[in-house]
Structures are given as C-alpha cells and as structure tokens.
Design a protein around this motif. Structure first.
Motif, short mmCIF file in Angstrom:
data_model
loop_
_atom_site.label_atom_id
_atom_site.label_comp_id
_atom_site.label_asym_id
_atom_site.label_seq_id
_atom_site.Cartn_x
_atom_site.Cartn_y
_atom_site.Cartn_z
N MET A 1 3.82 -5.34 17.92
CA MET A 1 3.47 -4.02 17.46
C MET A 1 3.25 -4.04 15.95
SD MET A 1 5.64 -0.56 17.96
CE MET A 1 5.05 0.95 17.36
N GLU A 2 2.17 -3.45 15.51
CA GLU A 2 1.83 -3.41 14.09
C GLU A 2 2.67 -2.34 13.39
OE1 GLU A 2 -2.03 -2.53 11.30
OE2 GLU A 2 -2.33 -3.18 13.36
N ASN A 3 3.11 -2.64 12.17
CA ASN A 3 3.91 -1.70 11.37
C ASN A 3 3.03 -0.51 10.98
OD1 ASN A 3 5.56 -0.37 9.59
ND2 ASN A 3 6.02 -2.15 8.34
N PRO A 4 3.43 0.73 11.32
CA PRO A 4 2.61 1.90 10.99
C PRO A 4 2.77 2.37 9.55
CG PRO A 4 4.54 2.59 12.19
CD PRO A 4 4.57 1.08 12.14
N PHE A 5 3.71 1.78 8.81
CA PHE A 5 4.00 2.21 7.45
C PHE A 5 3.31 1.33 6.44
CE2 PHE A 5 7.67 3.35 10.08
CZ PHE A 5 7.63 4.72 9.92
N LYS A 6 2.80 1.94 5.38
CA LYS A 6 2.17 1.20 4.30
C LYS A 6 3.16 1.16 3.14
CE LYS A 6 -1.90 1.22 1.39
NZ LYS A 6 -3.13 1.94 1.02
N PHE A 7 3.34 0.00 2.53
CA PHE A 7 4.27 -0.11 1.41
C PHE A 7 3.78 -1.20 0.47
CE2 PHE A 7 5.78 -2.78 4.81
CZ PHE A 7 6.07 -3.97 4.19
N GLY A 8 4.32 -1.18 -0.75
CA GLY A 8 3.96 -2.20 -1.72
C GLY A 8 2.88 -1.75 -2.68
N THR A 9 2.17 -0.66 -2.37
CA THR A 9 1.14 -0.10 -3.24
C THR A 9 1.30 1.42 -3.25
OG1 THR A 9 -0.48 0.14 -1.47
CG2 THR A 9 -0.48 -1.95 -2.65
N ILE A 10 0.48 2.08 -4.05
CA ILE A 10 0.47 3.55 -4.06
C ILE A 10 -0.06 4.02 -2.70
CG2 ILE A 10 -0.50 5.61 -5.13
CD1 ILE A 10 1.46 4.19 -6.92
N VAL A 11 0.67 4.91 -2.07
CA VAL A 11 0.29 5.42 -0.75
C VAL A 11 -0.53 6.69 -0.93
CG1 VAL A 11 1.18 6.28 1.43
CG2 VAL A 11 2.36 4.43 0.26
N GLU A 12 -1.64 6.79 -0.22
CA GLU A 12 -2.52 7.95 -0.33
C GLU A 12 -2.35 8.87 0.88
OE1 GLU A 12 -6.41 6.54 -1.22
OE2 GLU A 12 -5.75 5.54 -3.05
N GLU A 13 -3.14 9.91 0.94
CA GLU A 13 -2.97 11.02 1.87
C GLU A 13 -2.73 10.64 3.32
OE1 GLU A 13 -5.97 14.00 1.54
OE2 GLU A 13 -5.95 13.90 -0.63
N ASP A 14 -3.46 9.69 3.85
CA ASP A 14 -3.31 9.36 5.27
C ASP A 14 -1.90 8.88 5.61
OD1 ASP A 14 -5.92 10.03 5.64
OD2 ASP A 14 -6.66 7.97 5.60
N TYR A 15 -1.23 8.22 4.68
CA TYR A 15 0.10 7.68 4.92
C TYR A 15 1.20 8.49 4.24
CZ TYR A 15 -2.31 3.57 6.64
OH TYR A 15 -3.10 2.72 7.36
N PHE A 16 0.83 9.41 3.37
CA PHE A 16 1.80 10.16 2.58
C PHE A 16 1.95 11.55 3.17
CE2 PHE A 16 3.18 12.49 -1.24
CZ PHE A 16 4.22 11.68 -1.64
N THR A 17 3.06 11.81 3.83
CA THR A 17 3.24 13.09 4.51
C THR A 17 4.59 13.71 4.21
OG1 THR A 17 4.14 12.03 6.48
CG2 THR A 17 1.77 12.39 6.44
N ASP A 18 4.71 15.00 4.49
CA ASP A 18 5.97 15.75 4.41
C ASP A 18 6.59 15.74 3.02
OD1 ASP A 18 5.77 16.34 7.11
OD2 ASP A 18 6.86 14.55 7.70
N ARG A 19 5.79 15.77 1.98
CA ARG A 19 6.31 15.83 0.62
C ARG A 19 5.73 17.03 -0.14
NH1 ARG A 19 8.57 10.71 -0.99
NH2 ARG A 19 9.44 9.91 0.94
N VAL A 20 5.35 18.08 0.56
CA VAL A 20 4.69 19.23 -0.06
C VAL A 20 5.61 19.89 -1.08
CG1 VAL A 20 3.67 21.49 0.37
CG2 VAL A 20 3.23 19.60 1.95
#
Length: 51
Positions: free
Chosen positions: A1-20
C-alpha cells in the motif's frame, strides 16, 4: 500500500487539510506588529502552515 501522506517538502492544498483555524490565526499575526513563534515536533506542518 502506498503512503497517502506527503512529507519532507512544503505541502500544498491537495495534501494540506483541516488547518483553516490555524492559518487564520497565523494570518492575524502576520498582518500585525506582533511576533509569532510556532513550536511543535518535526513534521507537524509548521512550514506548510506559514507558506
């Protein structure tokens, strides 16, 4: 299973949620004369929140 989380760089809108609320709070400080310090463990999204 592929990791759904992006890390190690600046995360943009598609991966950056629930921080309004946090981003709105940061914007208040950026637009004021006050200073803001973000403290949290590594890889908790500090840089992405500010970006």
């Amino acid at each position: 299973m592929e990791n759904p989380f992006k890390f190690g760089t600046i995360v943009e809108e598609d991966y950056f949620t629930d921080r309004v609320e946090e981003v709105a709070y940061i914007c208040q400080f950026v637009n004021s004369v006050n200073h803001l310090i973000l403290i949290s463990p590594r890889r908790f999204g500090k840089s992405s929140s500010v970006w």
